[in-house]
Design a protein around this motif. Structure first.
Motif, short mmCIF file in Angstrom:
data_model
loop_
_atom_site.label_atom_id
_atom_site.label_comp_id
_atom_site.label_asym_id
_atom_site.label_seq_id
_atom_site.Cartn_x
_atom_site.Cartn_y
_atom_site.Cartn_z
N ILE A 19 -66.49 -59.65 13.35
CA ILE A 19 -67.00 -59.48 14.70
C ILE A 19 -67.60 -58.10 14.93
O ILE A 19 -67.72 -57.64 16.07
CB ILE A 19 -65.90 -59.76 15.74
CG1 ILE A 19 -64.73 -58.80 15.59
CG2 ILE A 19 -65.42 -61.20 15.63
CD1 ILE A 19 -63.71 -58.87 16.71
N SER B 28 -68.84 -57.57 20.74
CA SER B 28 -67.54 -58.12 21.08
C SER B 28 -66.54 -57.02 21.33
O SER B 28 -66.68 -55.92 20.86
CB SER B 28 -67.07 -59.03 19.96
OG SER B 28 -66.94 -58.31 18.78
N GLU C 172 -65.83 -53.29 19.34
CA GLU C 172 -66.25 -54.52 18.70
C GLU C 172 -65.05 -55.40 18.34
O GLU C 172 -65.16 -56.61 18.33
CB GLU C 172 -67.04 -54.23 17.42
CG GLU C 172 -68.41 -53.66 17.66
CD GLU C 172 -68.38 -52.16 17.78
OE1 GLU C 172 -69.46 -51.56 17.79
OE2 GLU C 172 -67.29 -51.58 17.88
N ASN D 55 -69.17 -63.58 15.88
CA ASN D 55 -69.54 -63.51 17.28
C ASN D 55 -70.35 -64.74 17.69
O ASN D 55 -71.03 -65.35 16.86
CB ASN D 55 -70.35 -62.25 17.56
CG ASN D 55 -69.50 -61.00 17.52
OD1 ASN D 55 -68.46 -60.92 18.16
ND2 ASN D 55 -69.94 -60.00 16.75
N PRO E 219 -69.24 -62.65 24.30
CA PRO E 219 -67.95 -62.53 23.62
C PRO E 219 -66.80 -63.03 24.49
O PRO E 219 -65.66 -63.08 24.05
CB PRO E 219 -67.84 -61.02 23.38
CG PRO E 219 -68.63 -60.42 24.50
CD PRO E 219 -69.76 -61.36 24.76
#
Length: 469
Positions: free
Chosen positions: A66, A469, A5, A88, A133
């Motif tokens: 994120i 992400s 992430e 995000n 992303p």
């Protein structure tokens, strides 16, 4: 490496492992879920409007959000405590909610410069998700421009080590740079973001892959091609975003290795340093932030007071927390913001140091003959020892630590450590004798506790329809 992430875990593993043993009760961070339920203790908001020169206040706070979907409590907390938030691209509902709660808050969309991805949620049934992303979708790129996938000397696409289904792109080609920029600018404008936090403006591929790019002779030539590519990429993206009235802040890696890189890559709206205040436990034991030319460039940017310094310290121990905040205070300017990760900055937390109340910087940071750095504030003082050796310190008189405890004078400051001191809080005193209040039922001062899930090192599974992400 951090969980996928975050995509920016380029911290030396040994630097974290050596600091994982600590007493959790000594850490002064509080999870946002608990903090938001308490009384708001937001620090003074930095000046973000035109007019007189903004004041160099103590470091503001920011959130690199994120990770998981923000909760309503986290959004409320962010609106009243942070000066800048990164989310995000698919968190458009959170973007709108933050706008309602605090119109002055800067809210940036996360986009990765360097990869495209095809894990579930980014590509489903052969179709790219609406919000990604990355700048470009995997499926569309594979169909129309497969040459934008970087390949090694054997002609194979390069998948990032530790990040499944993340593919390196040809960031050095102008066609890719312009396609990425066109797509990102259109999305930022359409959805109403303030700008972009562009991740993975890196100086070496080795953090993600040992591959040598096709057409280059060796690893050094590969890295040189990437660095040169980012130099031109940043100019194209920054110019177009500014034409649209939007911001560009790249996550610049290892700038201490190459003089001038931080200055060049922060020239639009600032830059992010995700390894701020790290100790080089594998070699000298000094603070890496002060190595090379990076510290000079950070100070120069902060002194101008025109762009953002987004600083992240991975706080696996109370020492790192002290060092990160105090070092950020040495750079304090109108847009110097600090984030203490615990240790993963995707989960927002609030540090006791962010409530220290240092006030306004009344001098620039100074280096003493002993190697220490100090700075005086209207309501306190900070000292940082970036060396590996302990040094005797004589603090200004009358100050206490952030817990209100007096400190010895002089005291010994260990190597790679810091101290934050403030004026003691003075209770209000009235000129008339106090009146005894009527007897009322006593209410507890202990807030109701909220059960918080235990954090593990394994990333939580994500819904298939939600990009990660």
């Amino acid at each position: 490496m951090l969980p996928r992430e975050s995509l920016t875990g380029r911290v030396l593993a040994r630097s974290l492992v050596a600091l994982l043993v600590f007493t959790t009760t000594a850490c002064t961070f509080l999870p946002v879920e608990e903090r938001a339920a308490q009384e708001s203790l937001a620090p003074p908001e930095p000046s973000l409007v035109s007019g007189p020169a903004p004041k160099p206040l103590a470091p503001c706070a920011w959130w690199y959000g994120i990770g998981a979907k923000p909760t309503s409590l986290q959004l409320k907390f962010a609106a009243h405590h942070y000066s800048l938030v990164v989310l995000n691209a698919w968190e458009t509902a959170a973007l709108k909610r933050l706008r309602q709660l605090n119109p002055k808050l800067k809210i940036l969309m996360y986009k990765d410069f360097s990869s495209t991805r095809n894990y579930p949620g980014t590509v489903d049934n052969g179709v790219d998700a609406k919000h990604l992303p990355t700048g470009l979708g995997y499926a569309a790129t594979e169909k129309a421009n497969p040459e934008w996938f970087a390949v090694d000397t054997a002609g194979q696409r390069i998948e990032w080590r530790g990040y499944e289904k993340h593919w390196q792109m040809t960031v050095w080609t102008e066609a890719y740079q312009r396609a990425w920029t066109t797509a990102v600018v259109e999305e930022v404008v359409r959805e109403g973001w303030d700008g972009v936090l562009a991740d993975n403006d890196f100086s070496s591929l080795r953090h993600y892959s040992p591959a040598v790019l096709k057409g280059t002779a060796d690893v050094e030539a590969t890295d040189r091609l990437l660095r040169d590519g980012f130099d031109s990429f940043l100019g194209i993206a920054g110019d177009e975003l500014h034409k649209a009235g939007k911001m560009l802040i790249p996550n610049v890696s290892e700038s201490y290795l190459r003089p001038g890189r931080w200055t060049a890559h922060s020239r639009y709206d600032g830059a992010m340093e995700e390894n701020f205040g790290l100790r080089d436990d594998g070699a000298t034991g000094e603070l890496l932030t002060f190595r090379g030319n990076e510290w000079k460039e950070l100070r120069a940017q902060a002194a101008l007071g025109e762009s953002w310094l987004l600083l992240v310290t991975h706080t696996s121990s109370p020492r790192e927390e002290r060092v990160g905040y105090a070092t950020a205070a040495l750079l304090a300017g109108p847009y110097t913001c600090w984030n203490g990760a615990t240790p993963d900055y995707k989960n927002p937390a609030w540090s006791q140091y962010q409530e220290a109340g240092l006030g306004e910087a009344v001098e620039t940071a100074s280096r003493l003959p002993t190697g220490l750095w100090t700075r005086q504030f209207s309501n306190g003082w900070v000292v940082v020892n970036p060396t590996a050796k302990p040094v005797q310190v004589t603090p200004p008189p009358g100050l206490v630590d952030i817990n209100g405890t007096q400190v010895a004078s002089p005291f010994e400051l260990p190597g790679a450590d810091a101290k934050v001191l403030v004026k003691p809080k003075v209770p209000d005193v009235t000129t008339t004798p106090p009146v005894k209040p009527p007897t009322v039922p006593t209410t507890t001062t202990v807030p109701t506790t909220t059960t918080v899930p235990t954090t593990t090192t394994k990333p939580a599974p994500k819904p298939a329809e939600t990009p990660v992400s």
